[in-house]
Design a protein around this motif. Structure first.
Motif, PDB file in Angstrom:
ATOM      1  N   THR A 152     101.319  52.533  56.749  1.00  0.00           N
ATOM      2  CA  THR A 152     100.200  51.634  56.460  1.00  0.00           C
ATOM      3  C   THR A 152     100.109  51.331  54.967  1.00  0.00           C
ATOM      4  O   THR A 152     100.164  52.247  54.139  1.00  0.00           O
ATOM      5  CB  THR A 152      98.877  52.257  56.929  1.00  0.00           C
ATOM      6  OG1 THR A 152      98.967  52.555  58.327  1.00  0.00           O
ATOM      7  CG2 THR A 152      97.717  51.311  56.691  1.00  0.00           C
ATOM      8  N   MET A 153      99.960  50.057  54.632  1.00  0.00           N
ATOM      9  CA  MET A 153      99.726  49.644  53.249  1.00  0.00           C
ATOM     10  C   MET A 153      98.227  49.435  53.046  1.00  0.00           C
ATOM     11  O   MET A 153      97.558  48.803  53.872  1.00  0.00           O
ATOM     12  CB  MET A 153     100.484  48.355  52.936  1.00  0.00           C
ATOM     13  CG  MET A 153     100.397  47.943  51.464  1.00  0.00           C
ATOM     14  SD  MET A 153     101.490  46.554  51.051  1.00  0.00           S
ATOM     15  CE  MET A 153     100.562  45.192  51.779  1.00  0.00           C
ATOM     16  N   PHE A 154      97.715  49.994  51.957  1.00  0.00           N
ATOM     17  CA  PHE A 154      96.308  49.851  51.590  1.00  0.00           C
ATOM     18  C   PHE A 154      96.206  49.078  50.280  1.00  0.00           C
ATOM     19  O   PHE A 154      96.967  49.337  49.336  1.00  0.00           O
ATOM     20  CB  PHE A 154      95.651  51.215  51.377  1.00  0.00           C
ATOM     21  CG  PHE A 154      95.439  52.025  52.615  1.00  0.00           C
ATOM     22  CD1 PHE A 154      94.211  52.021  53.277  1.00  0.00           C
ATOM     23  CD2 PHE A 154      96.456  52.824  53.123  1.00  0.00           C
ATOM     24  CE1 PHE A 154      94.007  52.789  54.410  1.00  0.00           C
ATOM     25  CE2 PHE A 154      96.265  53.599  54.255  1.00  0.00           C
ATOM     26  CZ  PHE A 154      95.034  53.578  54.904  1.00  0.00           C
ATOM     27  N   THR A 155      95.229  48.175  50.206  1.00  0.00           N
ATOM     28  CA  THR A 155      94.890  47.518  48.947  1.00  0.00           C
ATOM     29  C   THR A 155      93.424  47.804  48.638  1.00  0.00           C
ATOM     30  O   THR A 155      92.549  47.583  49.489  1.00  0.00           O
ATOM     31  CB  THR A 155      95.124  46.000  49.020  1.00  0.00           C
ATOM     32  OG1 THR A 155      96.510  45.748  49.253  1.00  0.00           O
ATOM     33  CG2 THR A 155      94.715  45.330  47.713  1.00  0.00           C
ATOM     34  N   VAL A 156      93.171  48.320  47.440  1.00  0.00           N
ATOM     35  CA  VAL A 156      91.829  48.731  47.025  1.00  0.00           C
ATOM     36  C   VAL A 156      91.256  47.656  46.103  1.00  0.00           C
ATOM     37  O   VAL A 156      91.779  47.418  45.014  1.00  0.00           O
ATOM     38  CB  VAL A 156      91.865  50.097  46.313  1.00  0.00           C
ATOM     39  CG1 VAL A 156      90.446  50.554  45.981  1.00  0.00           C
ATOM     40  CG2 VAL A 156      92.580  51.133  47.172  1.00  0.00           C
ATOM     41  N   CYS A 157      90.188  47.021  46.546  1.00  0.00           N
ATOM     42  CA  CYS A 157      89.610  45.884  45.827  1.00  0.00           C
ATOM     43  C   CYS A 157      88.393  46.305  45.012  1.00  0.00           C
ATOM     44  O   CYS A 157      87.505  46.989  45.526  1.00  0.00           O
ATOM     45  CB  CYS A 157      89.191  44.801  46.808  1.00  0.00           C
ATOM     46  SG  CYS A 157      90.545  44.171  47.821  1.00  0.00           S
ATOM     47  N   PRO A 158      88.313  45.878  43.757  1.00  0.00           N
ATOM     48  CA  PRO A 158      87.128  46.184  42.947  1.00  0.00           C
ATOM     49  C   PRO A 158      85.943  45.326  43.342  1.00  0.00           C
ATOM     50  O   PRO A 158      86.095  44.255  43.942  1.00  0.00           O
ATOM     51  CB  PRO A 158      87.595  45.835  41.527  1.00  0.00           C
ATOM     52  CG  PRO A 158      88.595  44.749  41.731  1.00  0.00           C
ATOM     53  CD  PRO A 158      89.310  45.094  43.015  1.00  0.00           C
ATOM     54  N   TRP A 159      84.757  45.802  42.996  1.00  0.00           N
ATOM     55  CA  TRP A 159      83.570  44.950  43.079  1.00  0.00           C
ATOM     56  C   TRP A 159      83.730  43.831  42.066  1.00  0.00           C
ATOM     57  O   TRP A 159      84.063  44.065  40.905  1.00  0.00           O
ATOM     58  CB  TRP A 159      82.315  45.754  42.774  1.00  0.00           C
ATOM     59  CG  TRP A 159      81.071  44.919  42.779  1.00  0.00           C
ATOM     60  CD1 TRP A 159      80.501  44.291  41.702  1.00  0.00           C
ATOM     61  CD2 TRP A 159      80.266  44.588  43.911  1.00  0.00           C
ATOM     62  NE1 TRP A 159      79.380  43.595  42.098  1.00  0.00           N
ATOM     63  CE2 TRP A 159      79.216  43.758  43.456  1.00  0.00           C
ATOM     64  CE3 TRP A 159      80.322  44.916  45.271  1.00  0.00           C
ATOM     65  CZ2 TRP A 159      78.229  43.265  44.303  1.00  0.00           C
ATOM     66  CZ3 TRP A 159      79.344  44.424  46.110  1.00  0.00           C
ATOM     67  CH2 TRP A 159      78.307  43.600  45.630  1.00  0.00           C
ATOM     68  N   ALA A 190      84.013  48.923  36.814  1.00  0.00           N
ATOM     69  CA  ALA A 190      83.892  50.388  36.926  1.00  0.00           C
ATOM     70  C   ALA A 190      85.080  51.026  36.203  1.00  0.00           C
ATOM     71  O   ALA A 190      86.026  51.520  36.832  1.00  0.00           O
ATOM     72  CB  ALA A 190      83.858  50.813  38.387  1.00  0.00           C
ATOM     73  N   ALA A 191      85.008  51.028  34.884  1.00  0.00           N
ATOM     74  CA  ALA A 191      86.119  51.552  34.091  1.00  0.00           C
ATOM     75  C   ALA A 191      86.349  53.043  34.340  1.00  0.00           C
ATOM     76  O   ALA A 191      87.478  53.527  34.217  1.00  0.00           O
ATOM     77  CB  ALA A 191      85.860  51.298  32.605  1.00  0.00           C
ATOM     78  N   TRP A 192      85.311  53.781  34.706  1.00  0.00           N
ATOM     79  CA  TRP A 192      85.469  55.224  34.902  1.00  0.00           C
ATOM     80  C   TRP A 192      86.407  55.542  36.065  1.00  0.00           C
ATOM     81  O   TRP A 192      87.063  56.589  36.057  1.00  0.00           O
ATOM     82  CB  TRP A 192      84.111  55.880  35.115  1.00  0.00           C
ATOM     83  CG  TRP A 192      83.404  55.541  36.389  1.00  0.00           C
ATOM     84  CD1 TRP A 192      82.614  54.457  36.630  1.00  0.00           C
ATOM     85  CD2 TRP A 192      83.395  56.304  37.600  1.00  0.00           C
ATOM     86  NE1 TRP A 192      82.116  54.486  37.908  1.00  0.00           N
ATOM     87  CE2 TRP A 192      82.576  55.605  38.528  1.00  0.00           C
ATOM     88  CE3 TRP A 192      83.980  57.507  37.981  1.00  0.00           C
ATOM     89  CZ2 TRP A 192      82.345  56.078  39.825  1.00  0.00           C
ATOM     90  CZ3 TRP A 192      83.749  57.980  39.275  1.00  0.00           C
ATOM     91  CH2 TRP A 192      82.947  57.269  40.175  1.00  0.00           C
ATOM     92  N   LEU A 193      86.485  54.631  37.029  1.00  0.00           N
ATOM     93  CA  LEU A 193      87.402  54.874  38.139  1.00  0.00           C
ATOM     94  C   LEU A 193      88.859  54.700  37.727  1.00  0.00           C
ATOM     95  O   LEU A 193      89.747  55.363  38.277  1.00  0.00           O
ATOM     96  CB  LEU A 193      87.088  53.935  39.305  1.00  0.00           C
ATOM     97  CG  LEU A 193      85.965  54.348  40.250  1.00  0.00           C
ATOM     98  CD1 LEU A 193      85.787  53.288  41.330  1.00  0.00           C
ATOM     99  CD2 LEU A 193      86.235  55.704  40.879  1.00  0.00           C
TER     100      LEU A 193
END
Length: 238
Positions: free
Chosen positions: A107-114, A84-87
């Motif tokens: 809080t630490m967040f990690t955002v994982c790609p599909w 998802a290059a647009w993100l």
């Protein structure tokens, strides 16, 4: 830490408008993938332009974390796997996207790609390994597909992520915020929450109308609430 989770909005712009109006009440807002509606007559290019405007507006109201889902893939990595290059171009100080690890309060967040193939799957594993080295307390993953279990149940079969259980077992995050399976919270033997060891997992599901199905999580009060047009369910986290 009070956060709002939703997912699978599939170009329902009224849902994004509602989120903009509600976001200021939360420390963070999470949209766990599937922003685009691949069945729409509106082109992906036009959808991405409108969604980008909505996400930018939302990020002005609260810290926003957005991962990709399987409907959001518009490009390919060097190995030929979809991404998802647009993100990526949406990334800002207040909008975290695929590949980001950010701190929001305590809080630490990690955002994982599909992940669409082995190289992207390995990249997710590397992302989590790097983030784990920085962990000092509560750690939350944003990850579109849940593991097999009540959050992945359609009423007929499971569509769980095969890589996620091992990653949870290895790192034991505080919570994983998912989506992907619209029906799971509404079906017998499905659910909007699950627990693996000390890790909580959530999937708000999907609903029609102007307001998205959502989960409000208050880690200070140790409670989660699933809110839909059918009512409110509550789960203690202690």
């Amino acid at each position: 830490m009070r956060l709002l989770l939703t997912s699978d909005l599939h170009y329902r712009l009224r849902h994004y408008d509602w989120l903009v109006s509600a976001a200021a009440r939360f420390d963070a807002v999470v949209i766990a993938g599937d922003h685009i509606d691949i069945s729409s007559t509106v082109s992906d290019r036009v959808q991405i332009a409108a969604l980008s405007a909505s996400l930018t507006a939302l990020s002005h109201e609260s810290r926003l974390l957005v991962c990709s889902g399987n409907h959001d893939l518009d490009s390919r990595n060097p190995q030929g796997e979809k991404t998802a290059a647009w993100l990526d171009v949406m990334r800002s100080d207040t909008l975290a996207v695929d590949g980001d690890t950010v701190q929001v309060g305590d809080t630490m967040f990690t955002v994982c790609p599909w992940w669409d193939g082995p190289h992207a799957r390995e990249a997710v594993a590397a992302l989590l390994a790097e983030a784990a080295s920085k962990r000092t307390g509560r750690w939350i993953w944003v990850y579109h597909a849940p593991p097999e279990g009540p959050l992945s149940w359609t009423g007929k079969r499971h569509f769980g992520d095969p890589a996620l259980p091992a990653l949870i077992a290895q790192y034991a995050p505080s919570a994983v915020l998912c989506g992907h399976i619209h029906e799971a919270p509404h079906k017998k033997d499905g659910s909007w929450f699950d627990r693996i060891g000390n890790t909580w997992l959530f999937n708000a599901g999907n609903q029609i109308g102007d307001i998205p199905a959502r989960i409000e999580i208050d880690f200070d009060a140790q409670v989660a609430r699933w809110i839909t047009m059918e009512g409110v369910e509550e789960q203690a986290l202690g």
